[in-house]
Design an enzyme around this catalytic site. Structure first.
Site, PDB file in Angstrom:
ATOM      1  N   CYS A  88       0.912   7.572   7.499  1.00  0.00           N
ATOM      2  CA  CYS A  88       1.573   6.749   6.463  1.00  0.00           C
ATOM      3  C   CYS A  88       2.591   5.831   7.135  1.00  0.00           C
ATOM      4  CB  CYS A  88       2.318   7.610   5.457  1.00  0.00           C
ATOM      5  SG  CYS A  88       1.331   8.851   4.630  1.00  0.00           S
ATOM      6  N   CYS A 163       0.339  17.774   5.357  1.00  0.00           N
ATOM      7  CA  CYS A 163      -0.014  16.362   5.176  1.00  0.00           C
ATOM      8  C   CYS A 163       0.007  16.101   3.683  1.00  0.00           C
ATOM      9  CB  CYS A 163      -1.403  16.062   5.750  1.00  0.00           C
ATOM     10  SG  CYS A 163      -1.916  14.340   5.490  1.00  0.00           S
ATOM     11  N   GLN A 291     -15.756   6.650  -1.371  1.00  0.00           N
ATOM     12  CA  GLN A 291     -14.354   6.301  -1.580  1.00  0.00           C
ATOM     13  C   GLN A 291     -13.462   7.528  -1.411  1.00  0.00           C
ATOM     14  OE1 GLN A 291     -13.130   3.407  -1.801  1.00  0.00           O
ATOM     15  NE2 GLN A 291     -14.672   2.011  -2.619  1.00  0.00           N
ATOM     16  N   ASP A 389     -19.467  -5.493  -2.228  1.00  0.00           N
ATOM     17  CA  ASP A 389     -18.356  -4.663  -1.785  1.00  0.00           C
ATOM     18  C   ASP A 389     -18.424  -4.570  -0.263  1.00  0.00           C
ATOM     19  OD1 ASP A 389     -16.317  -2.845  -1.498  1.00  0.00           O
ATOM     20  OD2 ASP A 389     -17.451  -1.119  -2.225  1.00  0.00           O
ATOM     21  N   CYS A 416     -11.634  -4.742   0.049  1.00  0.00           N
ATOM     22  CA  CYS A 416     -10.604  -3.880   0.645  1.00  0.00           C
ATOM     23  C   CYS A 416      -9.719  -4.685   1.598  1.00  0.00           C
ATOM     24  CB  CYS A 416     -11.241  -2.700   1.379  1.00  0.00           C
ATOM     25  SG  CYS A 416     -12.380  -3.172   2.703  1.00  0.00           S
TER      26      CYS A 416
END
Length: 461
Positions: A88, A163, A291, A389, A416
């Site tokens: 992150c 996590c 996904q 996509d 994306c």
């Protein structure tokens, strides 16, 4: 060592989510020199103290030592590993601030290509932006400990205790495997020396069915000297995690640092798990793309259907269709659907998934998008609706121009990467298409990534 303590003003974020600062330095001759600093875990408008090694270089990365003036949306990160782990980058930022930044990113991307930024709606976030991932890939360090790469350093592994972006049961199972490796005194893979046993652990779990897969990547087979260790792993997992329906040991001797398999050994269960989306069942193997945020992925599918307005009398093409995540929900709403995807294993999965769900109005082609469109148009005819996509690199000008020349009435673009999305849809303008709406969706909270669904319509002559 040549070090210097500096005060830096953060003026923007880069494409990896780190703060950017510019400091002007003056040498003994009175000449000014610009130093560009990349400072992770900072936010625009903040003033921070940093120590820079080799400030004589024009571009440097520095870690903030003290936040002198904090952004109003700065918060304390929840994860104990945040400062070092590369999983992150924005846990120090209030979630609403992250969403606003992502909305602005999409607006700036399309505005740079001449489109109206007001067509971009506010990013759809998550009610609970934690424990959202249904797939994680952990890496073994050379000493056998399990974790994730250090931020900006793919040579160093941060050993993890938790996590917060992965499903809770997935983390528990991963920690069990880490304890097993330590107990068995198994070595991790050394990337420099190309020696050692354990390389990666992939964990994936269906949030719909609860089924879990544990895929262990190693340089040798689970027999001979490792049979006892493999048997112990099976015993541990079967006793503590009955939801694990696929426990795999995959041989990978390649130098490339990827989760790939030369030979797959099923230690327990089967070599796939079942997942569900939009009411359809999918089989997922270790290398199946699906996904990774099921909650938000469902919103993507719902938005695509809403924007596409499929009709039973129409034909449709699903470009870059993968295993049929969008194909199956649309197939039940159109007359005929053709899916195109370059990865043959994905096409085989799409065919199987269609069959498993009783869908018989689909045609799937394993081919490069550019050549696949030509083949499908010739045998299938021009569709009223086309959905694409593509990967982060986008579809590319040649593919977009082929779409433009085919002239489907409506196009739904699932992206994306806002930047490649913007350059792709620019190609459609000269063919008479109008951008109607862009809806960003946050599939990866606490990271820089943002997805979006857009609708384009062909102007009527």
């Amino acid at each position: 060592m040549n070090e210097k303590t500096m005060i830096a003003d953060i003026h923007r974020l880069d494409d990896k989510g780190s703060g950017q600062a510019v400091i002007w330095q003056e040498n003994e001759q009175g000449n000014r020199k610009k130093l560009k600093l990349t400072i992770p875990q900072t936010l625009p408008g903040e003033k921070v103290r940093v120590t820079v090694d080799r400030p004589d270089r024009r571009r440097r990365k520095a870690i903030p030592e003290e936040i002198l003036e904090a952004h109003s949306e700065r918060i304390v990160p929840l994860c104990p590993h945040f400062e070092k782990c590369g999983g992150c980058v924005w846990q120090h930022w209030q979630y609403e601030g992250q969403l606003k930044h992502k909305t602005n990113h999409v607006k700036q991307a399309i505005e740079s290509q001449g489109f109206d930024p007001n067509l971009v709606m506010d990013t759809i976030g998550m009610d609970e932006p934690w424990n959202y991932r249904n797939k994680m890939e952990f890496t073994f360090a050379a000493d056998g400990s399990l974790g994730l790469h250090e931020q900006g350093n793919f040579r160093k592994i941060i050993s993890l205790e938790t996590c917060l972006i992965a499903g809770k049961e997935m983390v528990e199972a991963a920690m069990e495997v880490a304890d097993w490796a330590k107990n068995q005194q198994l070595t991790g893979y050394n990337k420099d020396l190309h020696e050692g046993l354990l390389r990666h652990l992939m964990v994936r779990q269906s949030f719909a069915t609860g089924e879990m897969m544990l895929a262990l990547f190693a340089t040798e087979a689970p027999d001979a000297q490792y049979k006892k260790a493999a048997d112990d792993l099976v015993k541990r997992i079967e006793e503590k995690f009955p939801q694990v329906q696929s426990l795999l040991w995959l041989e990978n001797t390649a130098w490339a640092d990827r989760t790939q398999s030369e030979e797959t050994h099923i230690l327990s269960g089967r070599d796939f798990i079942y997942d569900e989306m939009s009411g359809y069942r999918f089989r997922l193997w270790f290398d199946t793309f699906f996904q990774t945020n099921p909650t938000q992925a469902q919103k993507l599918v719902d938005l695509a259907v809403e924007m596409g307005q499929p009709k039973k009398t129409e034909k449709m093409i699903d470009l870059f269709c993968g295993v049929g995540t969008f194909s199956l929900p649309f197939a039940s709403r159109v007359g005929k659907l053709a899916g195109i995807e370059i990865v043959e294993t994905s096409i085989e999965s799409a065919k199987r998934n269609a069959k498993d769900n009783g869908i018989d109005n689909t045609f799937f082609l394993a081919k490069d998008a550019r050549k696949g469109i030509d083949e499908v148009l010739e045998s299938f005819g021009v569709p009223e609706l086309l959905l694409l996509d593509p990967p982060r690199s986008g579809a590319g000008g040649k593919v977009m121009r082929k779409i433009g020349r085919a002239k489907p009435e409506r196009i739904v673009y699932v992206s994306c990467n806002p930047d490649t999305f913007a350059t792709d849809i620019k190609e459609l303008e000269s063919f008479g298409y109008t951008l109607k709406a862009v809806q960003p969706v946050d599939l990866f909270p606490h990271t820089v990534h943002v997805e979006c669904v857009a609708k384009l319509v062909l102007k009527k002559e």
